[in-house]
Design an enzyme around this catalytic site. Structure first.
Site, PDB file in Angstrom:
ATOM      1  N   LYS A 168       0.819  -1.211   0.000  1.00  0.00           N
ATOM      2  CA  LYS A 168       0.000   0.000   0.000  1.00  0.00           C
ATOM      3  C   LYS A 168       0.861   1.272   0.000  1.00  0.00           C
ATOM      4  CE  LYS A 168      -4.039  -2.132   2.246  1.00  0.00           C
ATOM      5  NZ  LYS A 168      -5.059  -1.988   3.325  1.00  0.00           N
ATOM      6  N   TYR A 186     -12.288  -1.665  -3.962  1.00  0.00           N
ATOM      7  CA  TYR A 186     -12.851  -1.926  -2.630  1.00  0.00           C
ATOM      8  C   TYR A 186     -14.384  -1.806  -2.618  1.00  0.00           C
ATOM      9  CZ  TYR A 186      -8.466  -2.246   0.094  1.00  0.00           C
ATOM     10  OH  TYR A 186      -7.270  -2.647   0.641  1.00  0.00           O
ATOM     11  N   PHE A 231     -15.681   3.674   6.881  1.00  0.00           N
ATOM     12  CA  PHE A 231     -14.325   4.118   6.557  1.00  0.00           C
ATOM     13  C   PHE A 231     -14.037   4.119   5.056  1.00  0.00           C
ATOM     14  CE2 PHE A 231     -14.239  -0.413   7.738  1.00  0.00           C
ATOM     15  CZ  PHE A 231     -13.711  -0.978   6.575  1.00  0.00           C
ATOM     16  N   ARG A 254      -2.387 -14.066   3.750  1.00  0.00           N
ATOM     17  CA  ARG A 254      -3.075 -13.363   4.841  1.00  0.00           C
ATOM     18  C   ARG A 254      -2.427 -13.670   6.191  1.00  0.00           C
ATOM     19  NH1 ARG A 254      -7.656 -10.615   3.613  1.00  0.00           N
ATOM     20  NH2 ARG A 254      -8.564 -10.837   5.683  1.00  0.00           N
ATOM     21  N   ARG A 294       2.263  -6.746   8.779  1.00  0.00           N
ATOM     22  CA  ARG A 294       1.580  -5.548   9.276  1.00  0.00           C
ATOM     23  C   ARG A 294       2.145  -5.099  10.625  1.00  0.00           C
ATOM     24  NH1 ARG A 294      -4.380  -7.350   7.135  1.00  0.00           N
ATOM     25  NH2 ARG A 294      -4.439  -6.016   5.279  1.00  0.00           N
ATOM     26  N   ASN A 352      -1.894   0.160   6.925  1.00  0.00           N
ATOM     27  CA  ASN A 352      -1.471  -1.171   7.374  1.00  0.00           C
ATOM     28  C   ASN A 352      -0.619  -1.924   6.345  1.00  0.00           C
ATOM     29  OD1 ASN A 352      -3.498  -1.800   5.613  1.00  0.00           O
ATOM     30  ND2 ASN A 352      -4.739  -2.973   7.053  1.00  0.00           N
ATOM     31  N   HIS A 377      -2.146  -5.477   1.453  1.00  0.00           N
ATOM     32  CA  HIS A 377      -3.472  -6.054   1.187  1.00  0.00           C
ATOM     33  C   HIS A 377      -3.301  -7.477   0.705  1.00  0.00           C
ATOM     34  CE1 HIS A 377      -7.424  -6.758  -0.639  1.00  0.00           C
ATOM     35  NE2 HIS A 377      -6.735  -7.272  -1.643  1.00  0.00           N
ATOM     36  N   GLU A 429      -9.913  -9.612  -8.102  1.00  0.00           N
ATOM     37  CA  GLU A 429      -8.835  -8.650  -7.871  1.00  0.00           C
ATOM     38  C   GLU A 429      -7.653  -8.846  -8.832  1.00  0.00           C
ATOM     39  OE1 GLU A 429      -9.821  -7.980  -3.116  1.00  0.00           O
ATOM     40  OE2 GLU A 429      -7.923  -8.908  -3.696  1.00  0.00           O
TER      41      GLU A 429
HETATM   42  P1  ATP Z   1      -7.255  -5.849   3.063  1.00  0.00           P
HETATM   43  O1  ATP Z   1      -8.592  -6.080   2.377  1.00  0.00           O
HETATM   44  O2  ATP Z   1      -6.683  -4.461   2.800  1.00  0.00           O
HETATM   45  O3  ATP Z   1      -6.282  -6.936   2.818  1.00  0.00           O
HETATM   46  P2  ATP Z   1      -8.370  -6.884   5.493  1.00  0.00           P
HETATM   47  O4  ATP Z   1      -8.986  -7.914   4.604  1.00  0.00           O
HETATM   48  O5  ATP Z   1      -7.533  -7.352   6.633  1.00  0.00           O
HETATM   49  O6  ATP Z   1      -7.501  -5.874   4.659  1.00  0.00           O
HETATM   50  P3  ATP Z   1     -10.892  -5.490   5.401  1.00  0.00           P
HETATM   51  O7  ATP Z   1     -11.958  -5.717   6.406  1.00  0.00           O
HETATM   52  O8  ATP Z   1     -11.045  -6.086   4.048  1.00  0.00           O
HETATM   53  O9  ATP Z   1      -9.499  -5.932   6.075  1.00  0.00           O
HETATM   54  O10 ATP Z   1     -10.708  -3.904   5.278  1.00  0.00           O
HETATM   55  C1  ATP Z   1     -10.048  -3.346   4.137  1.00  0.00           C
HETATM   56  C2  ATP Z   1      -9.149  -2.243   4.590  1.00  0.00           C
HETATM   57  O11 ATP Z   1      -9.944  -1.202   5.135  1.00  0.00           O
HETATM   58  C3  ATP Z   1      -8.182  -2.621   5.708  1.00  0.00           C
HETATM   59  O12 ATP Z   1      -6.956  -3.133   5.236  1.00  0.00           O
HETATM   60  C4  ATP Z   1      -7.975  -1.323   6.411  1.00  0.00           C
HETATM   61  O13 ATP Z   1      -6.909  -0.567   5.834  1.00  0.00           O
HETATM   62  C5  ATP Z   1      -9.282  -0.593   6.216  1.00  0.00           C
HETATM   63  N1  ATP Z   1     -10.082  -0.737   7.420  1.00  0.00           N
HETATM   64  C6  ATP Z   1     -10.695  -1.857   7.891  1.00  0.00           C
HETATM   65  N2  ATP Z   1     -11.359  -1.632   9.022  1.00  0.00           N
HETATM   66  C7  ATP Z   1     -11.178  -0.313   9.287  1.00  0.00           C
HETATM   67  C8  ATP Z   1     -11.612   0.571  10.332  1.00  0.00           C
HETATM   68  N3  ATP Z   1     -12.381   0.130  11.330  1.00  0.00           N
HETATM   69  N4  ATP Z   1     -11.223   1.854  10.259  1.00  0.00           N
HETATM   70  C9  ATP Z   1     -10.455   2.315   9.252  1.00  0.00           C
HETATM   71  N5  ATP Z   1     -10.010   1.540   8.242  1.00  0.00           N
HETATM   72  C10 ATP Z   1     -10.362   0.258   8.266  1.00  0.00           C
HETATM   73 MG    MG Z   2     -10.073  -7.458   2.830  1.00  0.00          MG
END
Ligand code: ATP
Ligand code: MG
Length: 141
Positions: A13, A53, A61, A89, A106, A116, A119, A130
């Site tokens: 990212k 997304y 968010f 993951r 992370r 973080n 992804h 994706e």
């Molecule tokens: P990613 O999809 O980026 O791999 P993830 O699958 O662990 O991450 P998701 O639930 O898909 O988490 O959320 C996508 C992204 O949105 C997260 O990586 C994070 O950067 C952001 N995000 C998730 N939860 C929050 C939150 N509560 N507040 C702010 N940003 C958030």
């Molecule tokens: Mg995700």
């Protein structure tokens, strides 16, 4: 054989690219047994990030997330390994770096739940969507 192995879409990212952590994260990926099948540096537009997304569009968010993801260049990667989706993951660790396991990407490279560092696709269907979002069939070999 590489062409039959599971693939996942990974992103380094904008926070991690800006922090010059790209090389270190690639080294961790390869060191953990992932093969890089395709890779590109991209500056996502806000709309690109929103399309990527889209599953999160109702989340509170969403606008911060897509603003962050379009704030600077990212590195998008197709990674291949046995069980690549789950294993990538696991290597990344929990979404919130503060909760992420010791030694995870992370934990090491992320600064906050938003910034973080990485992804990873969360299932076979999302991985297919994706990978196709960023790469043409030919690039994926
Ligand atoms: P990613 O999809 O980026 O791999 P993830 O699958 O662990 O991450 P998701 O639930 O898909 O988490 O959320 C996508 C992204 O949105 C997260 O990586 C994070 O950067 C952001 N995000 C998730 N939860 C929050 C939150 N509560 N507040 C702010 N940003 C958030
Ligand atoms: Mg995700």
């Amino acid at each position: 054989k590489l062409e039959f192995m599971e693939r996942t879409l990974a992103i380094i990212k904008p926070d991690a690219v800006a922090a010059r952590s790209t090389g270190a994260i690639l080294q961790r990926a390869e060191g953990a047994g992932f093969s890089i099948v395709a890779m590109r540096l991209v500056r996502l537009s806000k709309r690109d990030a929103e399309g990527f997304y889209a599953v999160h569009r109702e989340r509170p968010f969403f606008s911060e997330l897509t603003a962050f993801m379009s704030s600077g260049p990212s590195v998008v990667l197709a990674l291949a390994a046995p069980d690549a989706i789950k294993r990538w993951r696991a290597l990344m660790g929990a979404t919130d770096p503060a909760q992420a396991e010791e030694g995870s990407l992370r934990r090491e490279f992320g600064r906050s739940i938003e910034n973080n560092a990485t992804h990873g696709s969360d299932g076979l269907e999302t991985a297919a969507f994706e990978l196709n979002y960023f790469f043409r069939g030919l690039e994926l070999g």
